[in-house]
Design an enzyme around this catalytic site. Structure first.
Site, mmCIF file in Angstrom:
data_model
loop_
_atom_site.group_PDB
_atom_site.id
_atom_site.type_symbol
_atom_site.label_atom_id
_atom_site.label_comp_id
_atom_site.label_asym_id
_atom_site.label_seq_id
_atom_site.Cartn_x
_atom_site.Cartn_y
_atom_site.Cartn_z
ATOM 1 N N ASP A 239 0.876 -1.170 0.000
ATOM 2 C CA ASP A 239 0.000 0.000 0.000
ATOM 3 C C ASP A 239 0.919 1.226 0.000
ATOM 4 O OD1 ASP A 239 -1.449 2.211 0.718
ATOM 5 O OD2 ASP A 239 -2.448 1.278 2.436
ATOM 6 N N GLN B 200 0.801 6.371 1.122
ATOM 7 C CA GLN B 200 1.461 7.393 1.918
ATOM 8 C C GLN B 200 2.929 7.557 1.513
ATOM 9 O OE1 GLN B 200 0.437 10.328 3.847
ATOM 10 N NE2 GLN B 200 -1.050 8.675 4.036
ATOM 11 N N CYS C 61 -8.071 6.462 10.387
ATOM 12 C CA CYS C 61 -8.418 5.173 9.747
ATOM 13 C C CYS C 61 -7.433 4.080 10.122
ATOM 14 C CB CYS C 61 -8.498 5.294 8.228
ATOM 15 S SG CYS C 61 -9.756 6.426 7.683
ATOM 16 N N LYS D 209 -3.395 12.067 -3.355
ATOM 17 C CA LYS D 209 -2.344 12.364 -2.371
ATOM 18 C C LYS D 209 -1.046 12.804 -3.031
ATOM 19 C CE LYS D 209 -4.312 9.587 1.288
ATOM 20 N NZ LYS D 209 -4.256 8.386 2.135
#
Ligand SMILES: *Cc1c(COP(=O)(O)O)cnc(C)c1O
Length: 405
Positions: A199, A202, A363, A225
């Site tokens: 993932d 970020q 989250c 993002k």
């Protein structure tokens, strides 16, 4: 290129405004980034000049739109160093990408197979795997975390076995900013024959991932993002694995041949891109990636680390502050609380002073449970932020402490 912060800030029209009569200080970049004028203009240009449906039309505009969309795919392929452009799928975001992959595994896993996630995951890298377990009979295992916000890598190695089919972890934690040793995690997973999903939601704002070097099977991230439009994202998958998992949604564009008895699927990437996609979004995501590369990820990383160090130092001088995620390897995200104060109250007061931070569980409730807190105050910095803005946040936090004590 020289890093010119004054010039960069001019690229972001939204930054030049007042909130509650104070200049906006936007430190919620881990939730979504702001958009440069180039990106905003490209969105307008698409709808003003080239809007048409893609891949089907014989007419001129359809061809122009298709070319622009496919060029964006190639741009992304180069950006993440994927071997083939058909290994780059457009999605609506990280959440969609993970659900697509987890849904595929739900159909090929067997009872007793194991999926490993980590304690540091965003809910969107937990819940889809719980669905996959419910549907397949597979079992979810969790890599534990340590007090400094890092993963317990010894425990990870103990969890790996012949039963492990999938390992799904984030590259950088959105709640704490901790950078995980994904290369090592991938290598170890491969030793037991497991596939790995990273993932990268970020990570991609701060670095340029090299998916071949990482050697992960899947890498997902969100466009919004990384200065791109909302509702855009990317799922990279190795060709072999995208062929192995079944399609996620059925519809137009993803088929080769349809009869009422049987449907055969289109080749990659179309097998996973049913229906009319976010055409404008995909094209404009390409523009956002160009913009970031013009500034340069080395420049971005160096400048953001400077902001991180400066903010960490200034914050540590405040009384009763408690940091979460104290490892050395961190992106420009700081999670903290003040003893005895609720993060929401602090966030609400500094908002009145123009400072936008995130408060809550981000989250990632399991992390909050680990620390036994309701949430944190999270300040996340982008390359268009400044030390002067950090000073404004510090002043605002001091005021909040005074008012709440
Ligand atoms: C933001 C984020 C997500 C979810 O991304 P969406 O854009 O909301 O789909 C998943 N994981 C991490 C680490 C994130 O930061």
């Amino acid at each position: 290129m020289k890093f010119d912060i004054t010039k960069i800030r001019k690229d972001f029209p939204i930054l030049n405004q007042q909130v509650n009569g104070k200049p906006l200080v936007y430190f919620d970049n881990a939730a979504t980034s702001q958009k440069p004028k180039k990106v905003i203009d490209a969105e307008v240009k698409y709808y003003s000049e080239i809007n048409a449906n893609i891949h089907r039309g014989v007419h001129h505009l359809s061809q122009v739109a298709t070319d622009a969309y496919e060029e964006a795919r190639i741009k992304i392929q180069k950006h993440i160093n994927a071997k083939n452009s058909f290994e780059v799928l457009f999605t609506s975001g990280t959440t969609f990408g993970i659900n697509l992959v987890a849904n595929g595994f739900a159909q090929i896993l067997k009872p007793g197979d194991e999926i490993i996630v980590s304690h540091l995951e965003h809910h969107s890298n937990i819940v889809p795997w719980q669905f996959a377990c419910q549907r397949s009979g597979a079992v979810l295992k969790v890599i534990p975390m340590l007090g400094d916000g890092s993963l317990n890598i010894d425990a990870y190695q103990q969890l790996l076995s012949e039963k492990t089919q999938v390992v799904a972890v984030n590259h950088i934690s959105n709640a704490l900013g901790v950078i995980n040793p994904v290369k090592f995690i991938i290598e170890k997973a491969h030793q037991v024959g497991a596939a790995v999903l990273i993932d990268g939601a970020q990570a991609t704002p701060h670095l340029k991932p090299d998916v071949q070097e990482l050697d992960c099977e899947f890498y997902v991230f969100s466009g919004h993002k990384i200065c791109g439009p909302t509702g855009t994202g990317v799922l990279y998958g190795k060709e072999e694995w995208l062929n192995k998992i079944p399609p996620y949604q059925g519809g137009g564009e993803m088929i080769k041949e349809v009869t009422f008895e049987k449907t055969t699927y289109a080749c990659l990437p179309h097998k996973f891109e049913a229906g009319t996609p976010n055409i404008a979004g995909g094209i404009v995501l390409g523009v956002a990636i160009d913009y970031l590369n013009e500034i340069g990820f080395d420049n971005i990383a160096a400048y953001e680390q400077e902001l991180l160090q400066y903010a960490t130092k200034q914050l540590s001088e405040l009384e009763n502050i408690q940091f979460y995620g104290t490892v050395k390897e961190k992106a420009s995200v700081i999670s903290f609380n003040f003893k005895g104060l609720h993060p929401y109250d602090v966030g609400a007061i500094i908002d009145k002073l123009g400072i936008a931070v995130r408060t809550g569980h981000h989250c990632a409730q399991p992390i909050m449970n680990y620390f036994d807190i309701p949430g944190t105050i999270r300040a996340s910095f982008a390359f268009y932020n400044t030390k002067e803005e950090i000073d404004l946040m510090i002043e605002a936090l001091k005021k909040a402490q005074m008012m709440l004590q």
